[in-house]
Design a protein around this motif. Structure first.
Motif, mmCIF file in Angstrom:
data_model
loop_
_atom_site.group_PDB
_atom_site.id
_atom_site.type_symbol
_atom_site.label_atom_id
_atom_site.label_comp_id
_atom_site.label_asym_id
_atom_site.label_seq_id
_atom_site.Cartn_x
_atom_site.Cartn_y
_atom_site.Cartn_z
ATOM 1 N N ARG A 42 3.395 43.424 -27.149
ATOM 2 C CA ARG A 42 2.315 43.269 -26.177
ATOM 3 C C ARG A 42 2.557 42.127 -25.202
ATOM 4 O O ARG A 42 3.252 41.170 -25.514
ATOM 5 C CB ARG A 42 1.001 42.965 -26.908
ATOM 6 C CG ARG A 42 0.648 43.970 -27.962
ATOM 7 C CD ARG A 42 -0.501 43.497 -28.816
ATOM 8 N NE ARG A 42 -0.865 44.513 -29.797
ATOM 9 C CZ ARG A 42 -2.092 44.788 -30.182
ATOM 10 N NH1 ARG A 42 -3.097 44.091 -29.699
ATOM 11 N NH2 ARG A 42 -2.331 45.718 -31.055
ATOM 12 N N GLU A 43 1.883 42.262 -24.076
ATOM 13 C CA GLU A 43 1.718 41.151 -23.136
ATOM 14 C C GLU A 43 0.229 40.854 -23.175
ATOM 15 O O GLU A 43 -0.572 41.626 -22.646
ATOM 16 C CB GLU A 43 2.172 41.548 -21.732
ATOM 17 C CG GLU A 43 3.668 41.676 -21.616
ATOM 18 C CD GLU A 43 4.135 42.037 -20.213
ATOM 19 O OE1 GLU A 43 3.289 42.382 -19.346
ATOM 20 O OE2 GLU A 43 5.353 41.981 -19.988
ATOM 21 N N THR A 72 6.147 50.196 -28.397
ATOM 22 C CA THR A 72 6.113 50.259 -29.855
ATOM 23 C C THR A 72 7.529 50.115 -30.391
ATOM 24 O O THR A 72 8.504 50.375 -29.685
ATOM 25 C CB THR A 72 5.517 51.601 -30.337
ATOM 26 O OG1 THR A 72 6.290 52.676 -29.801
ATOM 27 C CG2 THR A 72 4.068 51.743 -29.907
ATOM 28 N N ASP A 99 3.560 47.167 -32.689
ATOM 29 C CA ASP A 99 3.336 47.150 -31.248
ATOM 30 C C ASP A 99 3.931 45.868 -30.697
ATOM 31 O O ASP A 99 3.948 44.844 -31.377
ATOM 32 C CB ASP A 99 1.836 47.123 -30.921
ATOM 33 C CG ASP A 99 1.101 48.363 -31.382
ATOM 34 O OD1 ASP A 99 1.718 49.439 -31.466
ATOM 35 O OD2 ASP A 99 -0.107 48.242 -31.656
ATOM 36 N N ARG A 139 -2.539 43.743 -23.925
ATOM 37 C CA ARG A 139 -2.027 45.033 -23.443
ATOM 38 C C ARG A 139 -0.768 45.443 -24.211
ATOM 39 O O ARG A 139 0.224 44.735 -24.230
ATOM 40 C CB ARG A 139 -1.717 44.935 -21.954
ATOM 41 C CG ARG A 139 -1.224 46.231 -21.343
ATOM 42 C CD ARG A 139 -1.166 46.121 -19.836
ATOM 43 N NE ARG A 139 -0.348 45.009 -19.414
ATOM 44 C CZ ARG A 139 0.762 45.135 -18.687
ATOM 45 N NH1 ARG A 139 1.169 46.307 -18.291
ATOM 46 N NH2 ARG A 139 1.442 44.073 -18.347
ATOM 47 N N ILE A 140 -0.824 46.612 -24.840
ATOM 48 C CA ILE A 140 0.337 47.137 -25.564
ATOM 49 C C ILE A 140 1.300 47.709 -24.535
ATOM 50 O O ILE A 140 0.945 48.598 -23.760
ATOM 51 C CB ILE A 140 -0.080 48.220 -26.579
ATOM 52 C CG1 ILE A 140 -1.001 47.624 -27.641
ATOM 53 C CG2 ILE A 140 1.151 48.848 -27.220
ATOM 54 C CD1 ILE A 140 -1.630 48.651 -28.563
#
Length: 110
Positions: free
Chosen positions: A85-86, A93, A83, A89-90
Motif C-alpha cells: 500500500r501507499e 498484492t 497487500d 490505498r492498496i
C-alpha cells in the motif's frame, strides 16, 4: 534498517484504472505491507528480480526486506498473500514464494 531479504514474493501491481500507481515503481521501492492475519503494517523494500522497473498492471518477482521483522517471527509461510500500500490505498498484492530468513517461517504442526 533494511538488510538482507526476508522472503521472495510474486507481486502484482494494480493498474492505474484499478486504483494502482500512475507511474512505474523502481527496484528499491518501499511501500507498506499488510498481512491479513494482523492489523500491523510494516514497510517492505522490494528489490525486483530481473528488472529495474515495473509498470502499473505488471507482475514481478522481488526479494523483500521488512522493517520490524522480529514482530513477524514464526508467522510467515510460502503461499501467504499480502497487500502492499501507499497509505491506506492498496496498490498491489503479493504471494510469498520462498522464506529466506528461517526465523520468520511458521511451523505447521498437526
Amino acid at each position: 534498517m533494511f538488510g538482507e531479504p526476508h522472503f521472495i514474493a510474486l507481486l502484482q501491481y494494480k493498474s492505474t484504472e484499478e486504483g494502482g500507481r500512475k507511474t512505474a515503481a523502481s527496484s528499491g521501492y518501499r511501500p507498506h505491507i499488510k498481512f491479513s492475519f494482523d492489523e500491523y503494517m510494516t514497510s517492505g523494500m522490494q528489490l525486483f528480480i530481473g528488472t529495474e522497473f515495473v509498470l502499473p498492471g505488471e507482475s514481478v518477482s522481488a526479494a523483500i526486506s521488512i522493517l520490524s521483522f522480529e514482530y513477524f517471527e514464526g508467522k510467515l509461510y510460502e503461499g501467504l498473500e499480502f497487500d502492499f500500500r501507499e497509505g491506506a490505498r492498496i496498490i498491489g498484492t503479493g504471494k510469498i514464494t520462498e522464506i529466506v530468513n528461517p526465523k520468520l517461517k511458521r511451523n505447521f504442526q498437526k
